[in-house]
Design an enzyme around this catalytic site. Structure first.
Site, short mmCIF file in Angstrom:
data_model
loop_
_atom_site.label_atom_id
_atom_site.label_comp_id
_atom_site.label_asym_id
_atom_site.label_seq_id
_atom_site.Cartn_x
_atom_site.Cartn_y
_atom_site.Cartn_z
N GLY A 189 0.78 -1.24 0.00
CA GLY A 189 0.00 0.00 0.00
C GLY A 189 0.81 1.29 0.00
O GLY A 189 0.36 2.30 0.54
N ASN B 46 1.44 3.18 -2.62
CA ASN B 46 0.70 4.17 -3.44
C ASN B 46 -0.52 4.69 -2.67
O ASN B 46 -0.85 5.87 -2.75
CB ASN B 46 0.29 3.56 -4.78
CG ASN B 46 1.42 3.63 -5.78
OD1 ASN B 46 1.78 4.71 -6.24
ND2 ASN B 46 2.03 2.49 -6.09
N ARG C 129 -15.61 -15.07 -9.55
CA ARG C 129 -15.19 -13.67 -9.57
C ARG C 129 -16.39 -12.76 -9.36
O ARG C 129 -16.31 -11.73 -8.68
CB ARG C 129 -14.58 -13.37 -10.94
CG ARG C 129 -13.11 -13.06 -10.89
CD ARG C 129 -12.55 -12.92 -12.29
NE ARG C 129 -11.44 -13.83 -12.43
CZ ARG C 129 -10.23 -13.61 -11.91
NH1 ARG C 129 -9.97 -12.51 -11.24
NH2 ARG C 129 -9.27 -14.48 -12.08
N ARG D 31 -5.95 -8.46 -8.50
CA ARG D 31 -6.97 -9.37 -9.03
C ARG D 31 -7.48 -8.82 -10.35
O ARG D 31 -7.74 -7.61 -10.46
CB ARG D 31 -8.18 -9.49 -8.09
CG ARG D 31 -7.90 -10.01 -6.72
CD ARG D 31 -7.40 -11.42 -6.69
NE ARG D 31 -8.31 -12.40 -7.25
CZ ARG D 31 -7.95 -13.65 -7.55
NH1 ARG D 31 -6.71 -14.04 -7.39
NH2 ARG D 31 -8.83 -14.51 -8.04
N ASN E 170 -6.24 3.11 -12.40
CA ASN E 170 -5.22 2.14 -12.01
C ASN E 170 -3.85 2.78 -12.20
O ASN E 170 -3.66 3.63 -13.06
CB ASN E 170 -5.32 0.90 -12.92
CG ASN E 170 -4.28 -0.15 -12.60
OD1 ASN E 170 -4.04 -0.48 -11.43
ND2 ASN E 170 -3.63 -0.68 -13.61
N HIS F 217 0.02 1.58 -13.11
CA HIS F 217 0.75 0.43 -13.66
C HIS F 217 2.23 0.81 -13.78
O HIS F 217 2.56 1.90 -14.26
CB HIS F 217 0.18 0.06 -15.02
CG HIS F 217 0.89 -1.11 -15.64
ND1 HIS F 217 0.68 -2.41 -15.22
CD2 HIS F 217 1.84 -1.16 -16.60
CE1 HIS F 217 1.48 -3.21 -15.90
NE2 HIS F 217 2.18 -2.49 -16.75
N GLU G 232 5.90 6.85 -9.04
CA GLU G 232 4.49 6.47 -8.84
C GLU G 232 3.85 7.31 -7.74
O GLU G 232 2.71 7.75 -7.86
CB GLU G 232 4.38 4.98 -8.46
CG GLU G 232 4.75 4.02 -9.57
CD GLU G 232 4.48 2.57 -9.20
OE1 GLU G 232 3.44 2.27 -8.59
OE2 GLU G 232 5.33 1.71 -9.53
C1 GAR Z 1 3.07 -0.73 -7.64
O1 GAR Z 1 4.36 -0.71 -8.22
C2 GAR Z 1 1.99 -0.70 -8.71
O2 GAR Z 1 2.34 0.08 -9.81
C3 GAR Z 1 1.93 -2.16 -9.08
O3 GAR Z 1 2.02 -2.85 -7.87
C4 GAR Z 1 2.82 -2.08 -6.96
C5 GAR Z 1 2.03 -1.92 -5.68
O4 GAR Z 1 2.81 -1.32 -4.70
N1 GAR Z 1 0.70 -2.46 -9.76
C6 GAR Z 1 0.60 -3.37 -10.72
O5 GAR Z 1 1.53 -4.06 -11.09
C7 GAR Z 1 -0.79 -3.51 -11.32
N2 GAR Z 1 -0.73 -4.17 -12.57
P1 GAR Z 1 2.14 -0.65 -3.44
O6 GAR Z 1 1.22 -1.71 -2.81
O7 GAR Z 1 3.29 -0.32 -2.54
O8 GAR Z 1 1.37 0.55 -3.90
#
Ligand code: GAR
Length: 213
Positions: free
Chosen positions: A14, A16, A67, A93, A109, A111, A176
């Site tokens: 978490g 982000n 789902r 998911r 989202n 990415h 990010e």
């Molecule tokens: C982040 O790097 C995000 O961009 C990626 O997972 C990580 C989560 O980190 N998301 C994906 O790959 C989605 N396809 P966080 O839990 O520390 O935010």
């Protein structure tokens, strides 16, 4: 003006989400967090959200046969929170087309690549293998096809000699944490809208594109 309410969906640490929590704590930020929802009971981000005094929920996907059943419970909780926008923040998911369409243009989202390059997993390894010199991250509205949809903003970081996937991931993660709040601010303040499946912004908008230093 009333703040835009966010539901943040997580699966892991978490970081982000934390960046969004910090942005939302700034008085004139145009959004506030109504709910943090995890599909994993052990997600580290849940503790961070609770420490910030936010409402949290767990919908453990392993407890549902389909789902659709899993998403129906999530949808009810998100609706009940009053969320205007759903932010996926490391939510790992796949979502059904029905869920995505129900939240069309209200589901975003982050990415870890410069889409449309490197959708899917292991983006940093793949960027290094491809030899790209710029890598980064993308915040986009979600469409049914994975890691696809109108791009709200992107942040680029340089790929440096000697990079490993871990080093590159750390550099992208810093970007990010800048990009996600900047994009939420754009959407919540009404300065960016989807038109013909492209995000159009007001002419004088900062923070949409974050370049390497
Ligand atoms: C982040 O790097 C995000 O961009 C990626 O997972 C990580 C989560 O980190 N998301 C994906 O790959 C989605 N396809 P966080 O839990 O520390 O935010």
């Amino acid at each position: 003006m009333a703040k835009t309410k966010l539901a943040i969906l997580i699966s892991g640490r978490g970081s982000n989400m934390q960046a969004l929590i910090e942005a939302c704590s700034i008085p004139d930020f145009p959004a506030e967090i109504a709910l943090v929802l995890s599909n994993r009971p052990d997600a580290g981000g849940l503790d961070r959200a609770k420490a910030a005094g936010l409402p949290t929920a767990v919908v453990d996907h392993t407890g549902y046969e389909t789902r659709e059943a899993f998403e129906a419970v999530m949808s009810d909780l998100i609706e009940a929170s009053g969320a205007d926008i759903v932010c996926l923040a490391g939510f790992m998911r796949l979502l059904t087309a029905d869920f995505v369409n129900d939240w069309r243009d209200r589901l975003i989202n982050i990415h870890p690549s410069l889409l449309p390059s490197f959708p899917g997993l292991h983006t940093h390894e793949r960027a290094l293998e491809a030899g790209v010199k710029l890598h980064g991250c993308t915040v986009h509205f979600v469409r049914a096809e994975m890691d696809n949809g109108p791009i709200i903003g992107q942040a680029a970081v340089p790929v440096l000699s000697g990079d490993t996937p871990e080093l590159l991931a750390q550099r992208v993660l810093v970007a990010e944490h800048q990009l996600y709040p900047a994009c939420v601010k754009l959407i919540a303040s009404g300065k960016a809208r989807v038109s013909r499946d492209i995000v159009r912004t007001e002419s004088k908008v900062d923070g949409l594109l974050i370049n390497p230093a």
